[in-house]
Design a protein around this motif. Structure first.
Motif, PDB file in Angstrom:
ATOM      1  N   ASP A  66       0.762  -1.297   0.055  1.00  9.89           N
ATOM      2  CA  ASP A  66      -0.058  -0.040   0.199  1.00  9.89           C
ATOM      3  C   ASP A  66       0.823   1.319  -0.096  1.00  9.89           C
ATOM      4  N   ALA A  67       2.005   1.023  -0.036  1.00 13.88           N
ATOM      5  CA  ALA A  67       2.942   2.416  -0.246  1.00 13.88           C
ATOM      6  C   ALA A  67       3.341   2.707  -1.754  1.00 13.88           C
ATOM      7  N   ALA A  68       2.592   1.765  -2.590  1.00 17.92           N
ATOM      8  CA  ALA A  68       3.035   1.814  -4.027  1.00 17.92           C
ATOM      9  C   ALA A  68       2.715   3.107  -4.714  1.00 17.92           C
ATOM     10  N   PRO A  69       1.744   4.043  -3.969  1.00 18.82           N
ATOM     11  CA  PRO A  69       1.550   5.298  -4.660  1.00 18.82           C
ATOM     12  C   PRO A  69       2.909   6.233  -4.626  1.00 18.82           C
ATOM     13  N   LEU A  70       3.518   6.093  -3.571  1.00 22.26           N
ATOM     14  CA  LEU A  70       4.675   6.916  -3.377  1.00 22.26           C
ATOM     15  C   LEU A  70       5.817   6.548  -4.137  1.00 22.26           C
ATOM     16  N   MET A  71       5.920   5.076  -4.224  1.00 22.33           N
ATOM     17  CA  MET A  71       6.892   4.395  -4.895  1.00 22.33           C
ATOM     18  C   MET A  71       6.695   4.732  -6.498  1.00 22.33           C
ATOM     19  N   ILE A  72       5.676   4.503  -6.789  1.00 22.61           N
ATOM     20  CA  ILE A  72       5.181   5.068  -8.388  1.00 22.61           C
ATOM     21  C   ILE A  72       5.547   6.090  -8.805  1.00 22.61           C
ATOM     22  N   ALA A  73       5.174   7.226  -7.847  1.00 21.60           N
ATOM     23  CA  ALA A  73       5.154   8.590  -8.051  1.00 21.60           C
ATOM     24  C   ALA A  73       6.598   8.937  -8.389  1.00 21.60           C
ATOM     25  N   LYS A  74       7.555   8.273  -7.490  1.00 21.75           N
ATOM     26  CA  LYS A  74       9.213   8.457  -7.644  1.00 21.75           C
ATOM     27  C   LYS A  74       9.423   8.079  -8.912  1.00 21.75           C
ATOM     28  N   GLU A  75       8.914   6.553  -9.265  1.00 18.27           N
ATOM     29  CA  GLU A  75       9.566   5.836 -10.234  1.00 18.27           C
ATOM     30  C   GLU A  75       9.191   6.491 -11.593  1.00 18.27           C
ATOM     31  N   LYS A  76       7.922   7.040 -11.567  1.00 17.65           N
ATOM     32  CA  LYS A  76       7.263   7.547 -12.838  1.00 17.65           C
ATOM     33  C   LYS A  76       7.519   9.014 -12.913  1.00 17.65           C
ATOM     34  N   GLY A  77       8.492   9.451 -12.131  1.00 13.21           N
ATOM     35  CA  GLY A  77       8.802  10.830 -12.371  1.00 13.21           C
ATOM     36  C   GLY A  77       7.660  11.992 -11.966  1.00 13.21           C
ATOM     37  N   VAL A 287       0.754  16.255  -3.151  1.00 17.34           N
ATOM     38  CA  VAL A 287      -0.555  15.294  -3.108  1.00 17.34           C
ATOM     39  C   VAL A 287      -1.172  15.224  -4.601  1.00 17.34           C
ATOM     40  N   MET A 288      -0.765  15.831  -5.332  1.00 24.43           N
ATOM     41  CA  MET A 288      -1.324  15.846  -6.831  1.00 24.43           C
ATOM     42  C   MET A 288      -0.404  14.592  -7.656  1.00 24.43           C
ATOM     43  N   ALA A 289       0.810  14.571  -6.947  1.00 21.46           N
ATOM     44  CA  ALA A 289       1.775  13.506  -7.580  1.00 21.46           C
ATOM     45  C   ALA A 289       1.147  12.337  -7.312  1.00 21.46           C
ATOM     46  N   VAL A 290       0.929  12.101  -5.888  1.00 17.59           N
ATOM     47  CA  VAL A 290       0.555  10.821  -5.176  1.00 17.59           C
ATOM     48  C   VAL A 290      -0.803  10.583  -5.935  1.00 17.59           C
ATOM     49  N   MET A 291      -1.650  11.635  -6.009  1.00 19.27           N
ATOM     50  CA  MET A 291      -3.172  11.287  -6.700  1.00 19.27           C
ATOM     51  C   MET A 291      -2.862  10.506  -8.093  1.00 19.27           C
ATOM     52  N   GLU A 292      -2.039  11.317  -8.981  1.00 17.83           N
ATOM     53  CA  GLU A 292      -1.907  10.724 -10.156  1.00 17.83           C
ATOM     54  C   GLU A 292      -1.163   9.195 -10.262  1.00 17.83           C
ATOM     55  N   ALA A 293      -0.478   9.068  -9.211  1.00 22.79           N
ATOM     56  CA  ALA A 293       0.065   7.624  -9.057  1.00 22.79           C
ATOM     57  C   ALA A 293      -0.859   6.587  -8.681  1.00 22.79           C
ATOM     58  N   GLN A 294      -1.942   7.082  -7.992  1.00 20.74           N
ATOM     59  CA  GLN A 294      -2.892   6.128  -7.359  1.00 20.74           C
ATOM     60  C   GLN A 294      -3.813   5.923  -8.726  1.00 20.74           C
ATOM     61  N   GLN A 295      -4.116   6.815  -9.520  1.00 20.45           N
ATOM     62  CA  GLN A 295      -4.710   6.516 -10.793  1.00 20.45           C
ATOM     63  C   GLN A 295      -4.033   5.560 -11.545  1.00 20.45           C
ATOM     64  N   TRP A 296      -2.691   5.544 -11.656  1.00 19.26           N
ATOM     65  CA  TRP A 296      -1.958   4.589 -12.480  1.00 19.26           C
ATOM     66  C   TRP A 296      -2.027   3.132 -11.715  1.00 19.26           C
ATOM     67  N   CYS A 297      -1.864   3.239 -10.650  1.00 19.05           N
ATOM     68  CA  CYS A 297      -1.900   2.131  -9.494  1.00 19.05           C
ATOM     69  C   CYS A 297      -3.166   1.216  -9.824  1.00 19.05           C
ATOM     70  N   MET A 346      -6.498  -4.812  -3.720  1.00 19.68           N
ATOM     71  CA  MET A 346      -6.065  -3.586  -3.069  1.00 19.68           C
ATOM     72  C   MET A 346      -6.442  -2.453  -3.947  1.00 19.68           C
ATOM     73  N   LYS A 347      -7.297  -1.416  -3.421  1.00 19.88           N
ATOM     74  CA  LYS A 347      -7.868  -0.386  -4.199  1.00 19.88           C
ATOM     75  C   LYS A 347      -7.030   0.911  -3.905  1.00 19.88           C
ATOM     76  N   PHE A 348      -6.815   1.609  -4.994  1.00 17.51           N
ATOM     77  CA  PHE A 348      -5.858   2.831  -4.754  1.00 17.51           C
ATOM     78  C   PHE A 348      -7.021   3.949  -5.269  1.00 17.51           C
ATOM     79  N   TRP A 349      -7.902   3.961  -6.082  1.00 17.14           N
ATOM     80  CA  TRP A 349      -8.392   5.161  -6.679  1.00 17.14           C
ATOM     81  C   TRP A 349     -10.086   5.161  -6.622  1.00 17.14           C
ATOM     82  N   LYS A 350     -10.624   4.111  -7.376  1.00 16.65           N
ATOM     83  CA  LYS A 350     -11.927   4.206  -7.868  1.00 16.65           C
ATOM     84  C   LYS A 350     -12.997   4.203  -6.321  1.00 16.65           C
TER      85      LYS A 350
END
Length: 442
Positions: A66-77, A287-297, A346-350
């Motif tokens: 569930d830390a994926a949104p932070l990891m993805i926000a970093k990995e995906k720039g 917050v915006m970066a994490v939200m966009e990462a959540q949409q991707w996840c 695990m749900k991240f956005w919807k």
């Protein structure tokens, strides 16, 4: 300057021409930088007045799916996309370490915010879990995920048939205690989400978590190893550790937390209040970066890539096989029960996952009143109003261009119903607490 004028005269170029040429070059460069800066932001989001005050921040995380949104926000720039290329996402050894580093703050070699257990900012804000009971003003600015934690049991209890009904462990626990052995139930932090899921499950089965078992604290990545050597009988933790336990044949999952409370809130993005006050634009960018990462996840087509990314050594250091199943809702409980294609993934956005409902925070506070972490006289609404910054989430959602349908109209999700029939009305927490038979004061 005289030397430059001399060179210009020697080439037959007038000072007036040079000045005009330099101005045009400078203007072009400035325009180019402005265009480049705009590209870092989604359409309509860029404005000089909302540019981040700083380009970096230090955010902590625990090795959990569930830390994926932070990891993805970093990995995906994505932090860079929103003007914060220097954000660091730093692994923490435990929730206690997360707390300690938040107390220090990023400027003192700690961290500014973190992937965090939803109740922890409240426990810190009130000084309940800090050194010398020193309050640390904290804020929750987003929820990171719903569901997909697990309650797992050692193999020695396989014959009990225990599952969602914890009462099937009562006789086995009683026999073990009669033999002079301690029953140990592990969670990740006192008063945290895993502590509360474990306690709720045990109490619903008639097992008092304060009297019938001994609760112990074990960091998430150490759960499997500790159960392997017999250090606990049952534990509650997030993924991928329940799935890894099954793969290693050490134990089995009695229930996932989504079975206790379907669509339950889990981790949050917490920040020091001081950071928010000092850097409001940077806060919104994070917050915006994490939200966009959540949409991707959330996207089904990204699950395999996501598992490969977060399984890397610098993140969770776990094989993809230990991550991917429950990420997609395919659950091998390890006791002969296999469920595929469930909605327990695990749900991240919807469905408003990212929005930090104040009503959800109210339940966590009510449960911590139940177990004695907060006084019965605690003003839940006032405390939630102090810590929950859903207003920041709404501002970020607006700038990000989130569809109106994906922005909750109310800060309350309304009445919640649990697997044992208990009902929590956020407008009347006292009624919920009165309905519970097993609690610290009983």
């Amino acid at each position: 300057m005289k030397e430059k004028i001399g060179k210009w005269i020697g080439t037959g170029t007038s000072l007036k021409d040079v000045t005009r040429r330099d101005f045009l070059v400078s203007s072009a460069m400035t325009a180019g930088l402005f265009v480049a800066a705009r590209k870092l932001f989604p359409s309509g989001a860029y404005a000089a007045t909302t540019a981040p005050e700083v380009t970096g921040a230090k955010l902590g995380f625990i090795a959990l799916t569930d830390a994926a949104p932070l990891m993805i926000a970093k990995e995906k720039g994505l932090f860079a996309k929103f003007g914060m290329p220097d954000v660091e996402v730093i692994k923490q050894a435990s929730w206690g370490a997360t707390r300690d580093n938040l107390m220090l703050g990023g400027e003192a070699n700690g961290i500014d915010g973190a992937h965090i257990l939803t109740p922890l900012p409240y426990l810190m804000h009130t000084g309940k879990v800090t050194q010398n009971n020193q309050p640390m003003p904290m804020a929750i600015v987003a929820r990171l995920n719903y569901d997909c934690q697990g309650i797992s049991v050692a193999q020695e209890y396989a014959g009990t048939g225990v599952g969602l009904d914890a009462s099937k462990l009562k006789d086995a626990f009683a026999a073990k205690k009669a033999a002079g052995k301690e029953i140990k139930a592990a969670m990740t932090f006192p008063g945290g989400t895993h502590d509360l899921w474990l306690r709720y499950w045990l109490a619903a089965g008639g097992i008092d978590p304060d009297k019938d078992v001994s609760t112990i604290v074990v960091p998430p990545p150490q759960m499997v190893a500790n159960m392997k050597v017999g250090n606990m009988d049952v534990f509650c933790v997030g993924e991928p550790w329940n799935e890894q336990l099954v793969h290693q044949g050490v134990g089995f999952t009695a229930a996932t937390t989504g079975e206790l409370w379907k669509g339950h809130p889990e981790k949050a993005l917490g920040l020091r209040a001081e950071f928010i006050d000092k850097y409001p634009n940077a806060t919104k960018a994070i917050v915006m970066a994490v939200m966009e990462a959540q949409q991707w996840c959330e996207a089904t087509e990204n699950k395999d890539e996501m598992a490969a990314i977060i399984g890397k050594r610098q993140w969770m250091n776990v094989p993809v096989a230990d991550i991917i199943g429950r990420l997609k809702g395919d659950i091998n409980y390890g006791n002969g029960r296999v469920a595929t294609g469930t909605d327990l993934y695990m749900k991240f956005w919807k469905g408003g996952v990212s929005y930090p409902y104040r009503s959800h925070d109210s339940w966590f506070l009510a449960e911590n009143i139940r177990w004695g972490k907060f006084a019965p006289t605690t003003d839940i609404k006032t405390l939630v109003d102090q810590v929950n910054r859903e207003d920041i989430w709404r501002e970020a959602a607006k700038d990000l261009g989130v569809a109106a349908a994906d922005i909750p109209a109310s800060s309350s999700r309304g009445v919640e119903t649990f697997f044992d029939g208990k009902i929590f009305d956020p407008a009347n927490p006292s009624a919920y607490l009165d309905s519970l038979k097993i609690k610290a004061s009983a």
